[in-house]
Design a protein around this motif. Structure first.
Motif, PDB file in Angstrom:
ATOM      1  N   THR A  26      -3.043   2.149  -3.685  1.00 51.95           N
ATOM      2  CA  THR A  26      -2.650   3.502  -3.320  1.00 51.95           C
ATOM      3  C   THR A  26      -3.786   4.176  -2.564  1.00 51.95           C
ATOM      4  O   THR A  26      -4.964   3.959  -2.861  1.00 51.95           O
ATOM      5  N   ARG A  27      -3.416   4.975  -1.576  1.00 54.72           N
ATOM      6  CA  ARG A  27      -4.368   5.735  -0.773  1.00 54.72           C
ATOM      7  C   ARG A  27      -3.776   7.115  -0.492  1.00 54.72           C
ATOM      8  O   ARG A  27      -2.557   7.253  -0.296  1.00 54.72           O
ATOM      9  N   VAL A  41       0.861  -1.177   0.000  1.00 54.31           N
ATOM     10  CA  VAL A  41       0.000   0.000   0.000  1.00 54.31           C
ATOM     11  C   VAL A  41       0.899   1.229   0.000  1.00 54.31           C
ATOM     12  O   VAL A  41       1.799   1.363   0.846  1.00 54.31           O
ATOM     13  N   VAL A  42       0.673   2.133  -0.934  1.00 57.90           N
ATOM     14  CA  VAL A  42       1.499   3.332  -1.079  1.00 57.90           C
ATOM     15  C   VAL A  42       0.653   4.571  -0.830  1.00 57.90           C
ATOM     16  O   VAL A  42      -0.449   4.702  -1.377  1.00 57.90           O
ATOM     17  N   LEU A  70     -13.333   5.328   2.207  1.00 52.28           N
ATOM     18  CA  LEU A  70     -14.162   5.187   1.010  1.00 52.28           C
ATOM     19  C   LEU A  70     -13.584   5.932  -0.181  1.00 52.28           C
ATOM     20  O   LEU A  70     -14.112   5.818  -1.296  1.00 52.28           O
ATOM     21  N   VAL A  71     -12.521   6.708   0.036  1.00 53.21           N
ATOM     22  CA  VAL A  71     -11.878   7.443  -1.064  1.00 53.21           C
ATOM     23  C   VAL A  71     -10.908   6.483  -1.743  1.00 53.21           C
ATOM     24  O   VAL A  71      -9.784   6.282  -1.292  1.00 53.21           O
ATOM     25  N   ILE A  72     -11.361   5.888  -2.825  1.00 50.02           N
ATOM     26  CA  ILE A  72     -10.582   4.879  -3.544  1.00 50.02           C
ATOM     27  C   ILE A  72     -10.508   5.303  -5.000  1.00 50.02           C
ATOM     28  O   ILE A  72     -11.529   5.519  -5.655  1.00 50.02           O
ATOM     29  N   ALA A  96      -4.245   4.179   4.746  1.00 50.66           N
ATOM     30  CA  ALA A  96      -3.312   3.239   4.117  1.00 50.66           C
ATOM     31  C   ALA A  96      -2.811   2.224   5.130  1.00 50.66           C
ATOM     32  O   ALA A  96      -2.710   1.021   4.834  1.00 50.66           O
ATOM     33  N   GLY A  97      -2.499   2.678   6.333  1.00 49.40           N
ATOM     34  CA  GLY A  97      -2.004   1.781   7.372  1.00 49.40           C
ATOM     35  C   GLY A  97      -3.025   0.733   7.757  1.00 49.40           C
ATOM     36  O   GLY A  97      -2.691  -0.458   7.902  1.00 49.40           O
ATOM     37  N   PHE A  98      -4.279   1.132   7.915  1.00 44.21           N
ATOM     38  CA  PHE A  98      -5.305   0.166   8.303  1.00 44.21           C
ATOM     39  C   PHE A  98      -5.710  -0.736   7.138  1.00 44.21           C
ATOM     40  O   PHE A  98      -6.118  -1.885   7.355  1.00 44.21           O
ATOM     41  N   LEU A  99      -5.604  -0.237   5.911  1.00 46.88           N
ATOM     42  CA  LEU A  99      -5.816  -1.117   4.765  1.00 46.88           C
ATOM     43  C   LEU A  99      -4.779  -2.238   4.779  1.00 46.88           C
ATOM     44  O   LEU A  99      -5.111  -3.420   4.602  1.00 46.88           O
TER      45      LEU A  99
END
Length: 521
Positions: free
Chosen positions: A50-51, A23-24, A416-418, A57-60
């Motif tokens: 990417t987030r 994840v970046v 939700l911002v993807i 990003a960390g929790f993803l």
């Protein structure tokens, strides 16, 4: 060594250590790492996400790592690193193989006022292994690992990278398999907290003991699981308990905490995961192996619990059915019924997981249902992102669900911002919306003496229009106000990420909780 070469070396080490998901979060200083991750993904060695928000990003990455994958999250220097701290702490206390890769300024700029420069080596504290990427990397250890990478200009590569390497396997969390025998005799219950796993159920069944299992224990199956144990502990049955065998990380219930603190109850503790192994309650015997028994105990003790559980369960269902408005417990019950075999359920902290705890039926053993919750520190952070990551990491699930409160949902609405082209799972998010934090109304702060201050300090009504919030991220949304509406919505998933907002009351929550706690067989 150039920054490009160093970044490629770090990404190589990640893949060789079993990392399959990266994840970046965007940044200039971490550009060499991002380019290397992109090329590794193009070569089919990892899946790239990417987030725009480091906390998300960390929790993803945490959610991806919770389902037998190993994920790394990459971010730039400065405050971006600090925003990873909640996910890192959860990983440390839940013993999750999360790898955090932070770009840093070159050594010559450390200790100066250069832009976006702070002391990043050891920034996550003594609970997390930290490595400064100026030498060989050791990433095969389990639990969270922090790799800090000093990068100097130039920060962009001159060529594309075609990595030639062999992916590795993540280190395994090995549970003890040797058994020590616990004698039968004292009236015993098995408390299965978060991540207790099947051994807790097996022990309870072999011994003939009641199983008091939290929803995320991995043990809430079989005939010994007691649905309403939390209520029964407050009555005569609870008073008669003489011994408790603790498995996993119990965190949900004050009745369980009181039971474990009683001077007249013997506590047998079994191995737990996470950075701290000391318990917050007195332990009479600490086992370093999985416990077993040679024979079943007196069946009358278990049957008393089963009989009482059936009685209180009927009373609870009748009480909820008589309520004129949709209750949070009915929402949890509907989700529990929609949680089919082979499915995944991620549950948020605070009230929803406790409501689910009262409503989960006895599921069939071996049905591959998986319940996840961030119970390492039991925070509300990053729950949407954790659920998305967990769903992406378990593509063979028959269905993926998430249950959370409105404050938890708002806390991670950035999840939700993807962006376009990003991997997106099929995930139904059920939000129990009571316009604030209802859990505090059931605690000391909710007493009548504090009514004047309560809403401003603890209830925190927000008035947010969740439909509009979802519309901003093009996330399908449905608002329901009754149980039939909710059941119909759960029965008709549309694919992708969708939100079902179940509207409930908060003003009667304390009174409803008191009526539920007063139920007796």
């Amino acid at each position: 060594m150039t920054s490009t070469a160093l970044a490629r070396q770090v990404v190589t080490a990640l893949i060789e250590a079993g990392v399959t998901e990266i994840v970046v979060a965007p940044g200039s200083r971490n550009a060499p790492l991002s380019f290397a991750a992109y090329d590794a993904a193009a070569a089919g060695l990892v899946r790239l996400h990417t987030r725009i928000d480091e906390r998300t990003a960390g929790f993803l990455a945490l959610g991806l790592s919770r389902n037998h994958r190993r994920a790394a999250v990459i971010c730039t220097s400065g405050t971006g690193v600090a925003n990873l701290h909640p996910a890192v702490l959860e990983a440390a206390h839940a013993d999750v193989d999360l790898v955090v890769v932070t770009a840093d300024r070159p050594p010559r700029l450390r200790g100066t006022s250069a832009n976006q420069t702070t002391d990043q080596v050891g920034i996550f504290g003594p609970l997390v292994q930290t490595q400064d990427a100026t030498g060989p990397l050791e990433l095969l250890t389990t639990g969270p690992v922090h790799v800090n990478v000093p990068l100097d200009e130039p920060l962009v590569p001159e060529d594309r990278w075609t990595p030639e390497l062999t992916p590795g396997r993540p280190a395994e969390h090995l549970r003890a398999t040797v058994q020590v025998t616990i004698p039968t005799g004292p009236r015993t219950v098995v408390v299965a907290g978060d991540d207790a796993g099947p051994p807790a159920r097996v022990l309870a069944e072999r011994a003939g003991w009641p199983l008091l299992a939290e929803p995320s224990s991995g043990s809430r199956t079989g005939e010994n699981a007691i649905r309403t144990y939390r209520l029964l502990l407050g009555g005569e049955l609870g008073d008669r308990v003489e011994r408790v065998v603790v498995c996993g990380h119990p965190t949900l219930s004050r009745p369980v905490s009181r039971l474990l603190s009683r001077a007249d109850v013997q506590v047998v503790d079994t191995p737990a995961r996470g950075v701290w192994h000391e318990r917050p309650f007195p332990v009479d015997e600490r086992l370093v192996v999985v416990p077993g028994v040679e024979q079943s105990d007196d069946p009358a003790w278990l049957e008393e619990w089963r009989t009482a559980d059936r009685s209180v369960s009927r009373q609870l269902d009748a009480l909820l059915a008589a309520e004129p408005d949709l209750t949070p417990h009915e929402v949890a019950g509907a989700v529990a019924q929609a949680f089919e075999e082979g499915a995944l359920l991620v549950v948020g902290a605070s009230s929803p997981i406790r409501d689910l705890d009262l409503m989960v039926p006895r599921y069939r053993v071996g049905a591959r249902r998986k319940v996840l919750a961030n119970r390492g520190l039991a925070g509300i952070d990053g729950t949407i992102s954790t659920a998305i990551g967990a769903a992406l990491a378990r593509p063979d699930s028959t269905r993926s669900l998430a249950l959370m409160g409105d404050v938890t949902f708002l806390h991670d609405s950035n999840g939700l911002v993807i962006g376009p082209g990003e991997p997106v799972p099929d995930l139904t998010i059920v939000v129990v919306n009571d316009d604030g934090g209802s859990i505090f109304s059931m605690l000391e702060q909710g007493a009548a003496a504090y009514a004047e201050q309560h809403d401003r300090l603890f209830g925190t009504p927000h008035g947010v229009d969740l439909a509009s919030l979802c519309a901003a991220t093009r996330t399908p949304h449905l608002r329901v106000t009754s149980l039939p509406e909710l059941e119909q919505a759960l029965a008709s998933p549309n694919g992708g990420i969708e939100v079902i907002e179940a509207v409930v009351r908060r003003d009667n929550r304390r009174a409803l909780d008191e009526r539920i706690r007063s139920l007796r067989p």
